[in-house]
Design an enzyme around this catalytic site. Structure first.
Site: not given
Ligand SMILES: Cc1cc2nc3c(=O)[nH]c(=O)nc-3n(C[C@H](O)[C@H](O)[C@H](O)COP(=O)(O)OP(=O)(O)OC[C@H]3O[C@@H](n4cnc5c(N)ncnc54)[C@H](O)[C@@H]3O)c2cc1C
Length: 379
Positions: A127, A131, A336, A363, A367
């Site tokens: 959502e 994430g 490269q 998925e 991190e």
């Molecule tokens: C092409 C694509 C397909 C996808 N398909 C699906 C799907 O079919 N169904 C579904 O439900 N989801 C799907 N996703 C969502 C995906 O699983 C999320 O993007 C992912 O889990 C990361 O969440 P976020 O993008 O909100 O990143 P955020 O949670 O905002 O994180 C941003 C950054 O902060 C880091 N971070 C966050 N918390 C911490 C912490 N405590 N310690 C250290 N680092 C941290 C993260 O590792 C990342 O580098 C998809 C995403 C993409 C891009």
């Protein structure tokens, strides 16, 4: 430890290799450029059983083992990671949840279509505010008599426009935290669903990614998958399988980039000799090959751990973490070593580099995998 593939595993790998060479390779670059879902591949993939991994024979599934699934995914991703992603969503996320948690009527109605590819499933966990912290679900499912009313928005949903059904995680009791999350099956013809426009992504353009919103979307109690409050554990258990699938996608991408680079560096002549004759280039190729082989060991180990039937959360997370970071490293070196050509669409390595990056994000980011592994090794 036996590193030999069985006859069945070899047959499945070779069958997928032949299919991707003939049917997927000709469109792999095109679907990326045109940001187009490869509809023409779905029925043939279904006929070959590529959506039937992890599904019982009674519903048309192949019942091939987990390593066969990893091998098939790796072969697909070598040529088109977008195709492998569609396969992964079907075989490792949505199909298994329906099989394990839906009632008999639903299984008989949906699973044959999952296997044939006629019914594409979508996994709706992420959502805008949930994430990495997937427990922070804002979508709600409020019980009304023998129904639930779902409201909320999901983000990043793979194959949302093609979806015939959505597995939706929603809060049924906020006061219980993660134990207040439940899972629901919402079918496409259910009123109250709207799909956003596809995101403009860096890569994996053959696989659409959209938001999905639910507005007063009413589902019967029988659409709940598992018990009330079991949703988060269903999501986490499913993601173990999903991470194994992602690791095989990353492995396929990395192997493909390595193969292309070996060929290119042997053919490209500079200073009167192939660039592969330089020790500096050879050492880069060796590092790439080592990372690909290490990734393969971890992916196959995770598959073996799943086949053994116990908990394989750590093995799946380690495979996903290592293989995805290896894919990013190897594809960057591949670009490269292709020089200027690597930066163009004349060679597939630039697409592979863009595809590789996603494997570190979806998925569970790298991190998050580190958090999961740390929890296990410190337990
Ligand atoms: C092409 C694509 C397909 C996808 N398909 C699906 C799907 O079919 N169904 C579904 O439900 N989801 C799907 N996703 C969502 C995906 O699983 C999320 O993007 C992912 O889990 C990361 O969440 P976020 O993008 O909100 O990143 P955020 O949670 O905002 O994180 C941003 C950054 O902060 C880091 N971070 C966050 N918390 C911490 C912490 N405590 N310690 C250290 N680092 C941290 C993260 O590792 C990342 O580098 C998809 C995403 C993409 C891009």
């Amino acid at each position: 430890m036996n590193f030999e593939l069985t006859e069945e595993q070899t047959l499945i790998r070779d069958m997928v290799r032949e299919f991707v060479e003939n049917d997927v390779k000709p469109i792999a670059g095109e679907i990326d450029k045109e940001h187009r879902f490869p509809s023409e591949s779905i029925a043939p993939m279904g006929e070959l059983g590529l959506f039937g991994f992890n599904i019982d024979e009674a519903y048309g599934g192949s019942e091939a083992d987990v390593l066969s699934y990893a091998l098939a995914t790796e072969e697909m991703a070598k040529v088109s990671a977008a195709h492998a992603m569609i396969m992964g969503s079907q075989c490792s996320l949505t199909g298994p949840i329906i099989q394990k948690y839906a009632n008999e009527e639903t299984k008989a109605r949906l699973l044959p279509g999952v296997v044939s590819g006629e019914k594409i499933g979508c996994f709706c966990l992420s959502e805008p505010g949930a994430g990495c912290d997937a427990a922070g679900q804002q979508t709600t499912a409020v019980r009304q008599g023998d129904s639930y009313v779902i409201n909320g928005s999901k983000l990043w949903i793979t194959a949302a426009p093609q979806g015939a059904f959505y597995i939706v995680f929603a809060m049924t009791d906020k006061s219980k935290g993660v134990k207040g999350i439940s899972a629901f099956l919402v079918e496409r013809d259910n009123p109250g669903i709207s799909i956003g426009l596809p995101e403009e992504k860096m890569g994996m353009n053959g696989s659409d990614t959209c938001s999905v919103s639910f507005s007063d979307c009413v589902v019967a109690e029988s659409a709940r998958l598992g018990a009330e409050g079991q949703g988060f554990s269903i999501a986490m258990e499913t993601l173990d399988g999903g991470r194994l699938s992602c690791s095989a996608i990353a492995l396929g991408i990395a192997q493909s980039a390595l193969d292309a680079t070996i060929t290119y560096t042997k053919e490209r002549i500079q200073f009167g000799k192939p660039i592969a004759a330089n020790q500096g280039v050879q050492w880069m190729l060796v590092e790439m090959a080592n990372q690909v082989d290490c990734a393969r060991m971890l992916v196959y180990r995770a598959a073996a751990a799943k086949m053994a039937g116990g908990d394989y959360t750590r093995e799946a997370a380690q495979a996903k973490l290592y293989a995805s970071e290896a894919a990013t490293y190897v594809t960057q070196k591949a670009v490269q070593l292709h020089g200027g050509m690597g930066y163009t669409k004349s060679y597939p390595v630039e697409r592979l580099m863009r595809e590789a990056k996603l494997t570190e994000i979806f998925e569970g980011t790298s991190e998050v995998q580190r958090m999961v592994i740390a929890k296990h090794i410190l337990a």
